[in-house]
Write an enzyme that holds these catalytic residues in place. Structure first.
Site, mmCIF file in Angstrom:
data_model
loop_
_atom_site.group_PDB
_atom_site.id
_atom_site.type_symbol
_atom_site.label_atom_id
_atom_site.label_comp_id
_atom_site.label_asym_id
_atom_site.label_seq_id
_atom_site.Cartn_x
_atom_site.Cartn_y
_atom_site.Cartn_z
ATOM 1 N N GLY A 30 -0.770 25.386 11.898
ATOM 2 C CA GLY A 30 0.631 25.313 11.521
ATOM 3 C C GLY A 30 1.391 26.491 12.084
ATOM 4 O O GLY A 30 0.864 27.272 12.890
ATOM 5 N N GLY A 31 2.633 26.632 11.671
ATOM 6 C CA GLY A 31 3.469 27.701 12.182
ATOM 7 C C GLY A 31 2.999 29.083 11.784
ATOM 8 O O GLY A 31 3.202 30.063 12.505
ATOM 9 N N GLN A 62 -3.870 29.245 11.549
ATOM 10 C CA GLN A 62 -4.864 28.222 11.823
ATOM 11 C C GLN A 62 -5.750 28.041 10.591
ATOM 12 O O GLN A 62 -5.986 28.986 9.842
ATOM 13 C CB GLN A 62 -5.737 28.647 13.007
ATOM 14 C CG GLN A 62 -4.958 28.911 14.282
ATOM 15 C CD GLN A 62 -5.797 29.619 15.326
ATOM 16 O OE1 GLN A 62 -6.818 30.241 15.009
ATOM 17 N NE2 GLN A 62 -5.361 29.535 16.577
ATOM 18 N N VAL A 63 -6.229 26.814 10.405
ATOM 19 C CA VAL A 63 -7.121 26.520 9.282
ATOM 20 C C VAL A 63 -8.498 26.187 9.847
ATOM 21 O O VAL A 63 -8.627 25.334 10.740
ATOM 22 C CB VAL A 63 -6.589 25.365 8.423
ATOM 23 C CG1 VAL A 63 -7.528 25.105 7.240
ATOM 24 C CG2 VAL A 63 -5.181 25.676 7.920
ATOM 25 N N ASP A 66 8.996 23.792 1.475
ATOM 26 C CA ASP A 66 8.612 23.091 2.703
ATOM 27 C C ASP A 66 7.734 21.885 2.368
ATOM 28 O O ASP A 66 6.743 21.626 3.034
ATOM 29 C CB ASP A 66 7.882 24.039 3.653
ATOM 30 C CG ASP A 66 7.782 23.471 5.078
ATOM 31 O OD1 ASP A 66 8.620 22.612 5.434
ATOM 32 O OD2 ASP A 66 6.871 23.880 5.817
#
Length: 651
Positions: free
Chosen positions: A19-20, A23-24, A133
């Site tokens: 994502g912005g 990292q996952v 969000d």
């Protein structure tokens, strides 16, 4: 094979998302011997103090929550200067991936996802946390031992309702979040509270059942204008089988005015659960919960006629956990007929959970004759009724029928409440207040208040050559900014007259509240002008007149013709109206002896005296350049953020 090891404990094995903010990764926790998910801040974000603060705030926020519909946080740390968050590892897919795969969801399936996401939001809001969000990519449908369970992810732009430092993380021209799912107040740069999250939930729910988004744009400025100005496209015009009741639901869920939306996540979920029933006539739905298969056959035999003619539909579950899965999958269940003694989850435990999943379902408990202790417990936990064993055929039919009818009436009353809320949008809040007053009360009320008149300066010239539709769109675009901000700060919009609004502020510090609202509206229009572009409808300046003093709330009009309006009259109304006419673009003129009071909190400059029609004494004008800093009130400096030009008049 591990790619790297964080904090000497978490062995990263493969990247599973990005994502912005980071990292996952899937990882192995060597200390507890379990698989986990690790969110690792990206290298390009590490140098940003604001990004690191958001990352830490995300970990802190989620760790405070202990809700089954919010992803669980296990750990937070920094490894060689790189922050990371350790979370539970989920199996399944996010809602965005599912919608990309299937297009849209059946109403019942969407209602289950929305209800679970709403429960997660409710827990966050109760803890003072605003997600900011919420979108399908941040709603994960996890596969668990008991079925699918929704989890809210990624609180990376979370805001705390009690914090005052959020502005330090953003700039007026910045947009933090995903614009397609942002509320009008969030995209304007106003305060984004829990009602903004409910707007995002509404966008997500709309997308789930239609396969489309209610607001789009070819470029960011067009999208911003559409969100702040245009009504959403009725869902029934996108999917023909959806009913007008669903359209009305989304009119409320996606109201530009936060006060007109559902006021809590649970209220949103309850109303959404009613939509399948409202989408057409349907049979009564009854869930039978019992671990004895013979009971299912008996019920089908007793209700064979109702099943054959389509007036009743039956579902079956072997215990409480299975029953909850059925209720989540179909929120239209009207009645639950449950035994008490069952494996895994008994009937009394089930009873305590049903209200969270389906607040309209009525529960009928089956108990052995004379088992008074269990019957009393069931009634105390909200059971509608009970039947005793051996089960009497006529008694069972009548009891189940009454339970289903009660559920139907509860849903009908909820719809009526929504319709009344919609009607209130077309009348003055003062009139609503008047109608709620006790019978025989005095119709005329006298009180101290601040009256504000807003005029869209130059509106007549700006609309020359434009069509009627374009003119109305421009008018509504600006009022959609002005009105919600005023009402959020305690103002009551008495009337809208062409390009003018009359607003009343009452209660403690009503003058300061009014001036704060004026400055906030001016700042938001400026922010929208920057974000949406110079050709947007938000480029209008404001002329504002404000006066304080005694006003009268009274029935005004022709009683003989039955045409009355409950409105405010008095000197303050007269002064405010005249000062609004005198005000230059982006100027606020305030009268009514308020100059000295305002100068305590606002930077005021005397501008001489003026004679107003119907006012015996000249009025002293003061110009206000902005609000004084809270740490140095009384000093003539002012903050740049509040530097809208304001003038105050005092008699």
């Amino acid at each position: 094979m591990a790619i790297c090891i964080l904090a000497g404990r978490y062995a990263l094995t493969r990247q599973i998302g990005e994502g912005g903010m980071g990292q996952v990764w899937e990882a192995e926790d060597s200390s507890l011997k379990r698989r986990v998910a690790v969110k690792l801040m990206t290298a390009d974000q590490m140098s940003s103090t604001a990004a690191r603060l958001r990352f830490e705030r995300e970990a802190t926020a989620i760790a405070r929550l202990r809700n089954q519909h919010v992803v669980h946080i296990y750990d937070y740390g920094i490894d060689e200067g790189r922050p990371f968050i350790v979370m539970e590892l989920l199996e399944g897919e996010d809602l965005q991936s599912r919608l990309n795969r299937v297009g849209r969801l059946p109403l019942a399936a969407a209602a289950s996802v929305v209800a679970q996401a709403a429960h997660g939001l409710a827990a966050a809001h109760a803890a003072g946390i605003v997600h900011r969000d919420l979108k399908p990519a941040n709603v994960f449908i996890a596969i668990t031992e008991t079925g699918e369970s929704v989890k809210i992810l990624d609180f990376g732009v979370v805001d705390m309702l009690t914090r005052t430092d959020q502005d330090e993380l953003t700039c007026p021209g910045d947009i933090v979040g995903t614009p397609l799912y942002m509320s009008p107040e969030q995209i304007r740069g106003s305060t984004a509270d829990h009602l903004s999250d409910l707007w995002s939930l509404g966008i997500m729910a709309y997308r789930a059942i239609t396969g489309e988004l209610p607001f789009t744009g070819n470029w960011l400025g067009e999208l911003i204008t559409n969100i702040c100005t245009n009504p959403s496209r009725p869902p029934s015009s996108v999917v023909s089988e959806l009913s007008p009741e669903i359209d009305r639901f989304f009119e409320r869920a996606l109201s530009k005015d936060p006060s007109q939306r559902f006021q809590s996540a649970r209220a949103f979920a309850s109303a959404y659960a009613c939509l399948a029933e409202q989408n057409g006539r349907r049979p009564a739905k009854i869930l039978v919960v019992d671990d004895e298969p013979d009971v299912f056959a008996l019920v089908e035999q007793i209700f064979r006629r109702q099943i054959k003619d389509g007036t009743s539909e039956f579902f079956f579950a072997a215990d409480g956990e299975e029953a909850l899965d059925v209720l989540r999958a179909d929120p239209d269940i009207d009645a639950v007929l449950t035994d008490i003694n069952m494996p895994r989850m008994d009937g009394l435990t089930l009873l305590s959970h049903i209200g969270q999943v389906n607040p309209y379902a009525r529960v009928v408990v089956v108990s052995a004759y004379g088992d008074m202790e269990n019957i009393r417990t069931a009634m105390n936990r909200g059971a509608f009724d009970f039947v005793t064993k051996p089960i009497g055929v006529d008694d069972l039919r009548l009891t189940v029928h009454k339970a289903a009818m009660q559920a139907h009436e509860a849903r009908k009353n909820a719809r009526s409440s929504e319709e009344n809320s919609a009607l209130k949008r077309f009348v003055s809040p003062l009139l609503v207040e008047r109608l709620r007053s006790p019978e025989g009360s005095v119709p005329c009320a006298i009180l101290e208040a601040t009256v504000v008149f807003f005029e869209l300066a130059g509106f007549h010239d700006a609309t020359k050559g434009k069509t009627l539709e374009e003119t109305i769109r421009m008018l509504n675009a600006n009022f959609d900014v002005i009105v919600p901000e005023l009402t959020m700060r305690g103002g009551v919009v008495d009337r809208l007259m062409k390009s003018t609004a009359m607003v009343i502020f009452r209660g403690p510090s009503h003058l300061a509240s009014a001036l704060d609202a004026c400055l906030a509206v001016r700042a938001q229009l400026e922010t929208l002008g920057l974000r949406a572009g110079k050709d947007s409808p938000f480029s209008r300046a404001l002329s504002i007149g404000v006066a304080t003093g005694e006003i009268f709330l009274a029935d005004v009009g022709s009683r003989s013709c039955g045409r009355l309006d409950y409105t405010a009259v008095g000197k303050a109304v007269n002064v405010a109206a005249q000062l609004e006419v005198m005000a230059a673009p982006n100027q606020i003129l305030v009268g009514g002896g308020a100059g000295a009071d305002a100068s305590v909190r606002f930077h005021c400059i005397p501008q001489g005296q003026h004679t107003l029609a119907g006012i015996d004494e000249p009025v002293q004008i003061f110009e206000v350049l902005g609000r004084l800093p809270s740490t140095a009130q009384g000093v003539t400096s002012y903050t740049h953020a509040d530097a809208a030009t304001v003038a105050i008049a005092a008699s």
